[in-house]
Design an enzyme around this catalytic site. Structure first.
Site, mmCIF file in Angstrom:
data_model
loop_
_atom_site.group_PDB
_atom_site.id
_atom_site.type_symbol
_atom_site.label_atom_id
_atom_site.label_comp_id
_atom_site.label_asym_id
_atom_site.label_seq_id
_atom_site.Cartn_x
_atom_site.Cartn_y
_atom_site.Cartn_z
ATOM 1 N N LYS A 142 -3.892 -0.886 7.643
ATOM 2 C CA LYS A 142 -4.162 -2.162 7.003
ATOM 3 C C LYS A 142 -3.868 -3.381 7.860
ATOM 4 O O LYS A 142 -4.577 -4.376 7.789
ATOM 5 C CB LYS A 142 -3.351 -2.269 5.701
ATOM 6 C CG LYS A 142 -3.874 -1.346 4.615
ATOM 7 C CD LYS A 142 -3.407 -1.757 3.248
ATOM 8 C CE LYS A 142 -1.911 -1.537 3.075
ATOM 9 N NZ LYS A 142 -1.500 -1.687 1.663
ATOM 10 N N GLU A 191 6.029 -1.828 1.065
ATOM 11 C CA GLU A 191 5.059 -2.324 2.044
ATOM 12 C C GLU A 191 4.442 -3.644 1.549
ATOM 13 O O GLU A 191 4.239 -4.583 2.303
ATOM 14 C CB GLU A 191 3.981 -1.259 2.267
ATOM 15 C CG GLU A 191 3.190 -1.398 3.569
ATOM 16 C CD GLU A 191 2.138 -2.474 3.513
ATOM 17 O OE1 GLU A 191 1.566 -2.694 2.444
ATOM 18 O OE2 GLU A 191 1.898 -3.103 4.556
ATOM 19 N N HIS A 209 4.540 -8.355 2.357
ATOM 20 C CA HIS A 209 3.503 -9.392 2.394
ATOM 21 C C HIS A 209 3.905 -10.653 1.632
ATOM 22 O O HIS A 209 3.218 -11.666 1.721
ATOM 23 C CB HIS A 209 2.192 -8.860 1.799
ATOM 24 C CG HIS A 209 1.469 -7.885 2.683
ATOM 25 N ND1 HIS A 209 0.753 -8.273 3.783
ATOM 26 C CD2 HIS A 209 1.362 -6.536 2.621
ATOM 27 C CE1 HIS A 209 0.219 -7.208 4.367
ATOM 28 N NE2 HIS A 209 0.580 -6.144 3.685
#
Lengths: 371, 371
Positions: free
Chosen positions: A165, A236, A240
């Site tokens: 990603k 994860e 962000h």
């Protein structure tokens, strides 16, 4: 199209589901699967049902938000280390990883055997393997690139494909582009849902325009099994959030993660995520990376998607109009369906490219009509 | 991607707009354009502005409903005959074709010269032409296939690409597949809007599913210049109405066509059209042709689209859910934008395939990730 054989590296969430989805595909035969403990290889085709049943306990928290990356520090039985694996079958537990079966990992399958170096096993059989899906948790940003190095060093020639990603990983792969070309490797990167399916949709939607001004990718994920089983994904994604990054998120304790989730009442909204859709669209010439925004909503307490996954591509037509083309995924399509179907679709496209002699690094948008 | 040179056969609506759109594209240089009267060739790149200005009067009724086909009997200055052209510059008028400029057709451009056999001119310069866009009205079902025969006979090796619509034409091209392969021709068929952009979108949207049960393509077109200037399109579309076919529609007088339009108050709805999206998706393995339906609404009295062009792909996911993925074109995107952008995008993809040594017949869905 001719028959395609493939291997999965990693038998966690992505790897196992890729095997499962491949059972529905014509001309696509899984011939190898491995994790850090062992390797299953059968050129007549793996018995997927047996392998999935035997490795059922390996579903852990590396399920990822529409992409397949995992960055938390916990190591599960389904992981595969790029340094060759330990070969040990110690019984690490912890971090909510389910542990079923007598042995841990793929060696629980009667088709598998223990191995000190599963990656080398796959490379050694590489002549019969058209493509290798890197279904690996990406603990560090250079994890996938380092795995690629193993294949380069081992003399593999074929397709490598990942569902990573983060934007910055693409650059690391690009640095190896010449080496891939020399080796005859076609590396397809970012080929899950986003980047992947949605990147391709953006590249196609761009075709109405002569200039693309904005690509807006907005995803919704409702995790079926709740956040208990998916801390890796949540960790994860927390990386962000504006107040965290990948290092600080890795250092969070489970209790701290749960506290963050509770603060958000189980529904976390993300803006301006570092998803490689941006660089992958730029390298295909569709738009500048800075014109791409990726965000979404993760609901860890519901199976229902909290929002409809939507790609909006805004541009200017040759005849001077401004418009927005839109691609939407049905709310009933799971993250797993939207990662693994496209991954295998791009895998097939990659094999076609590889057989035609096209080597190097390709993103999903480069497998679309040119812009 | 390396530089791509291309030619347009036909300088009517599609051909002229393809030239115009190509001006916005990097690495894409138009080097030849012809109609049945003459040929303009310049390997430094055509002066598109001059050519478009000089051929302005050649906009006639071969503008087609999101696809580029014309089946009426009238012959305009911009057409190109597959038997080699007449070379005559007689002043046929009639059928609403605008006639501007001293000469008729491409020879009105100072870059062009009259020719008895414009197709042969292009073939003779084929070594420098990577792709040829067949922007031709398709008077008869075998018109495009017959043009392809000229290129086969002439020894051309490169990409041929069309924006045809009718399903049955694909079979005719398939019959020539081996000949294309022997000649080194990559034939991209049905690469306009529908089939074309929307077919590709359907193939991509299918990636969430392991089985596709329905593809529903629904288009809206509002013709900018009203039906007076677009009788060819209307005639072609009338052939899709249940009470007509391509032969009976061709025999209709203009007055009869206008009567039909008046009966529908200027807005004609079409169901179950014979659009090649069906066979193009089937040949890519996405679904059965019979699971694809194409329909739409043509409003010949308004520039506004009467309905939003939408592709709905319904299928079953590997985890047992049924869902519908959706692709929609912004209402402000004109038919012209949605035909010509994709045509040039698929053209680039075709050149890439051709350079990699992949020859034969390809539809848009085959240029997508595999299913």
């Amino acid at each position: 199209m001719d028959e395609v054989t493939f291997a999965v590296l990693g038998t966690g969430g992505i790897g196992r589901r890729a095997l499962e989805v491949s059972q529905h595909k014509d001309h696509l035969t899984p011939v190898a699967a491995c994790d850090r403990h062992g390797t299953a290889i059968d050129f007549d085709g793996l018995d997927v049902d047996e392998l999935l049943a035997a490795t059922e306990g390996n579903i852990d928290n590396e399920v990822a938000t529409d992409g397949g990356e995992r960055t938390d520090g916990s190591r599960s039985s389904s992981e595969l280390r790029s340094d060759g694996g330990s070969g040990a079958t110690t019984t690490e537990s912890g971090d909510g990883v389910k542990q079923h079966g007598e042995d841990r990992g793929v060696v629980a399958s009667e088709q598998a055997r223990a191995s000190d170096d599963p990656i080398q096993d796959v490379i050694d059989h590489g002549d019969g393997i058209d493509a290798v899906l890197l279904a690996l948790p990406n603990y560090e940003h250079d994890f996938i690139p380092r795995v690629a190095d193993r294949f380069l060093e081992g003399g593999y020639s074929g397709v490598l494909i990942d569902v990573l990603k983060r934007s910055r990983v693409i650059d690391m792969l690009d640095e190896r582009s010449e080496a891939f070309e020399d080796a005859g490797i076609t590396f397809i990167c970012g080929a899950g849902a986003t980047p992947g399916l949605l990147t391709g949709a953006a590249a196609l939607a761009a075709q109405s325009f002569v200039e693309v001004t904005d690509v807006d990718i907005w995803w919704g994920v409702g995790l079926k099994s709740g956040y208990e089983d998916n801390r890796g994904t949540v960790r994860e994604d927390i990386a962000h959030l504006p107040e965290y990054d990948i290092e600080t998120a890795r250092d969070l304790s489970d209790a701290e993660i749960e506290a963050i989730i509770d603060e958000h009442d189980g529904v976390i909204e993300f803006e301006d995520m570092e998803h490689a859709d941006d660089v992958l669209l730029e390298r295909a010439g569709v738009c500048d990376a800075e014109d791409v925004t990726v965000g979404g909503i993760l609901d860890v307490q519901s199976d229902e998607k909290p929002t409809t996954t939507t790609v909006r591509v805004t541009g200017r037509t040759f005849d001077g109009e401004t418009a927005t083309n839109t691609f939407q995924l049905g709310d009933e399509t799971s993250m797993e369906a939207n990662v693994n179907g496209p991954a295998l679709g791009y895998l097939k496209a990659g094999v076609r490219r590889n057989r035609a002699g096209e080597y190097g690094v390709f993103g999903p948008a480069e497998l679309m009509p040119g812009f």
